[in-house]
Structures are given as C-alpha cells and as structure tokens.
Motif scaffolding. Structure first.
Motif, short mmCIF file in Angstrom:
data_model
loop_
_atom_site.label_atom_id
_atom_site.label_comp_id
_atom_site.label_asym_id
_atom_site.label_seq_id
_atom_site.Cartn_x
_atom_site.Cartn_y
_atom_site.Cartn_z
N HIS A 14 0.86 -1.17 0.00
CA HIS A 14 0.00 0.00 0.00
C HIS A 14 0.90 1.23 0.00
O HIS A 14 1.95 1.22 0.64
CB HIS A 14 -0.87 0.03 1.26
CG HIS A 14 -1.82 -1.10 1.36
ND1 HIS A 14 -1.45 -2.33 1.83
CD2 HIS A 14 -3.12 -1.19 1.04
CE1 HIS A 14 -2.50 -3.14 1.80
NE2 HIS A 14 -3.53 -2.47 1.32
N PRO A 15 0.49 2.30 -0.68
CA PRO A 15 1.30 3.51 -0.62
C PRO A 15 1.25 4.12 0.78
O PRO A 15 0.22 4.05 1.47
CB PRO A 15 0.65 4.44 -1.65
CG PRO A 15 -0.75 3.95 -1.79
CD PRO A 15 -0.71 2.47 -1.51
N ASP A 16 2.36 4.69 1.21
CA ASP A 16 2.37 5.45 2.45
C ASP A 16 1.47 6.67 2.25
O ASP A 16 1.28 7.15 1.12
CB ASP A 16 3.79 5.92 2.79
CG ASP A 16 4.71 4.77 3.16
OD1 ASP A 16 4.22 3.77 3.72
OD2 ASP A 16 5.91 4.88 2.87
N ARG A 17 0.95 7.19 3.34
CA ARG A 17 0.05 8.35 3.25
C ARG A 17 0.68 9.48 2.44
O ARG A 17 0.03 10.07 1.58
CB ARG A 17 -0.30 8.87 4.65
CG ARG A 17 -1.19 10.12 4.59
CD ARG A 17 -1.37 10.78 5.92
NE ARG A 17 -2.29 10.01 6.74
CZ ARG A 17 -2.81 10.46 7.87
NH1 ARG A 17 -2.50 11.67 8.32
NH2 ARG A 17 -3.64 9.73 8.57
N ASP A 18 1.94 9.78 2.70
CA ASP A 18 2.59 10.90 2.02
C ASP A 18 2.79 10.66 0.52
O ASP A 18 3.09 11.60 -0.21
CB ASP A 18 3.94 11.21 2.67
CG ASP A 18 3.77 11.79 4.06
OD1 ASP A 18 2.68 12.32 4.37
OD2 ASP A 18 4.74 11.72 4.85
N ASP A 19 2.63 9.42 0.07
CA ASP A 19 2.80 9.09 -1.35
C ASP A 19 1.48 9.10 -2.12
O ASP A 19 1.48 8.92 -3.34
CB ASP A 19 3.48 7.74 -1.50
CG ASP A 19 4.91 7.75 -0.99
OD1 ASP A 19 5.55 8.82 -1.04
OD2 ASP A 19 5.38 6.71 -0.51
N ILE A 20 0.37 9.29 -1.43
CA ILE A 20 -0.94 9.32 -2.09
C ILE A 20 -1.11 10.68 -2.78
O ILE A 20 -0.88 11.72 -2.18
CB ILE A 20 -2.08 9.07 -1.08
CG1 ILE A 20 -1.94 7.67 -0.47
CG2 ILE A 20 -3.44 9.24 -1.75
CD1 ILE A 20 -2.90 7.40 0.68
N GLU A 71 -3.62 0.43 -4.86
CA GLU A 71 -2.36 1.05 -5.28
C GLU A 71 -2.45 2.57 -5.33
O GLU A 71 -1.43 3.25 -5.24
CB GLU A 71 -1.93 0.51 -6.63
CG GLU A 71 -1.47 -0.94 -6.56
CD GLU A 71 -1.08 -1.51 -7.91
OE1 GLU A 71 -1.34 -0.88 -8.95
OE2 GLU A 71 -0.50 -2.62 -7.90
N HIS A 72 -3.66 3.11 -5.44
CA HIS A 72 -3.82 4.56 -5.48
C HIS A 72 -4.20 5.14 -4.11
O HIS A 72 -4.48 6.32 -3.98
CB HIS A 72 -4.85 4.94 -6.54
CG HIS A 72 -4.35 4.74 -7.95
ND1 HIS A 72 -3.61 3.65 -8.35
CD2 HIS A 72 -4.49 5.50 -9.04
CE1 HIS A 72 -3.32 3.75 -9.62
NE2 HIS A 72 -3.84 4.88 -10.07
N GLY A 73 -4.22 4.28 -3.08
CA GLY A 73 -4.39 4.75 -1.72
C GLY A 73 -5.81 4.95 -1.25
O GLY A 73 -6.04 5.55 -0.21
N VAL A 74 -6.78 4.42 -2.00
CA VAL A 74 -8.18 4.61 -1.62
C VAL A 74 -8.64 3.57 -0.61
O VAL A 74 -9.40 3.88 0.30
CB VAL A 74 -9.09 4.60 -2.88
CG1 VAL A 74 -10.56 4.75 -2.50
CG2 VAL A 74 -8.66 5.69 -3.86
N ILE A 75 -8.17 2.34 -0.77
CA ILE A 75 -8.55 1.27 0.16
C ILE A 75 -7.31 0.59 0.72
O ILE A 75 -6.21 0.69 0.17
CB ILE A 75 -9.46 0.20 -0.50
CG1 ILE A 75 -8.72 -0.56 -1.60
CG2 ILE A 75 -10.75 0.83 -1.00
CD1 ILE A 75 -9.49 -1.77 -2.14
N ARG A 76 -7.52 -0.09 1.83
CA ARG A 76 -6.50 -0.96 2.41
C ARG A 76 -7.05 -2.37 2.34
O ARG A 76 -8.20 -2.62 2.68
CB ARG A 76 -6.23 -0.59 3.87
CG ARG A 76 -5.15 -1.46 4.49
CD ARG A 76 -4.56 -0.89 5.75
NE ARG A 76 -3.98 0.43 5.64
CZ ARG A 76 -2.78 0.71 5.11
NH1 ARG A 76 -2.03 -0.24 4.63
NH2 ARG A 76 -2.33 1.95 5.10
N GLN A 77 -6.23 -3.30 1.84
CA GLN A 77 -6.63 -4.70 1.75
C GLN A 77 -5.80 -5.51 2.73
O GLN A 77 -4.58 -5.36 2.80
CB GLN A 77 -6.43 -5.23 0.33
CG GLN A 77 -7.36 -4.61 -0.67
CD GLN A 77 -7.24 -5.26 -2.03
OE1 GLN A 77 -6.18 -5.28 -2.63
NE2 GLN A 77 -8.36 -5.78 -2.52
#
Length: 118
Positions: A14-20, A71-77
């Motif tokens: 998952h992208p880190d918050r700062d990478d979204i 991958e675009h930071g909208v959901i966490r799986q």
C-alpha cells in the motif's frame, strides 16, 4: 510502500500516506465499477470482503479494480485467513484531502437516486 500485515503472513503493498496523490485518487474514483466498490465499503462502515460486492464484471476484472483502488491509496486490503478484506483509507484521505471522500460519496448517492440506481 508499506506491507499491510506483519512479516510472515500474506501481505499487500500500500502507498504510504505521504505518497498518495490527488490525481491518482481521482483516477481510481472515476471508474463506475471502482466507485461502486468504494460506495459499498463506505456503506458497510468497516471491512468488506471482495465477494460481498456484486459487480457486473469477471473475477479477474474485479481483482484489477480492487488493485487500482489499493495502489492509489483509496482502500487498504488485509488478508483474514483466506478472505481478502477491504476498508477505506478514510483517515488518510480525510487528512490529505479534507471532505473529498464525503463529497464523492454524497455525489454518487445523488446520482444513483437521480438515475434510479439507488
């Protein structure tokens, strides 16, 4: 990218918050199937299994849509046993783009009502 679960278990990047990035979030939300997934997860108010959202596409296409959202930071799986559970990254999205997710969900609901889909 950070793993979703501790080492030794199945995990997804998952992208880190700062990478979204806003453009990537908007791209992910622009597809009607992905928007339907996000609305379903939001309505569940927690985690939802991939199989719990009825979609008019093949299983492989479903996998693609969930991957784009992750991958675009909208959901966490997260894997829970053999089930892949999905949750909105609401705290991250609200911190980065205040009000965006609520506005998108509200607009999707209004559109569904207008078109007789909801």
């Amino acid at each position: 990218m950070t793993p979703a679960t501790p080492s030794g278990s199945r995990s997804l990047d998952h992208p880190d918050r700062d990478d979204i990035r806003l453009a990537e979030v908007l791209h992910a939300l622009a597809d009607p199937v992905r928007l339907r997934i996000v609305c379903a997860i939001a309505a569940a108010d927690g985690e939802l299994n991939c199989a719990d959202v009825a979609l008019p596409v093949s299983k492989s296409t479903c996998t693609h849509h969930y991957r784009v959202l992750r991958e675009h930071g909208v959901i966490r799986q997260i894997y829970r046993g053999t089930a892949k559970m999905n949750a909105l990254r609401r705290a991250d999205l609200d911190a980065l783009f205040p009000g965006l997710l609520d506005d998108v969900l509200r607009a999707a609901d209004l559109q569904a009502r207008r078109l007789g889909d909801g």
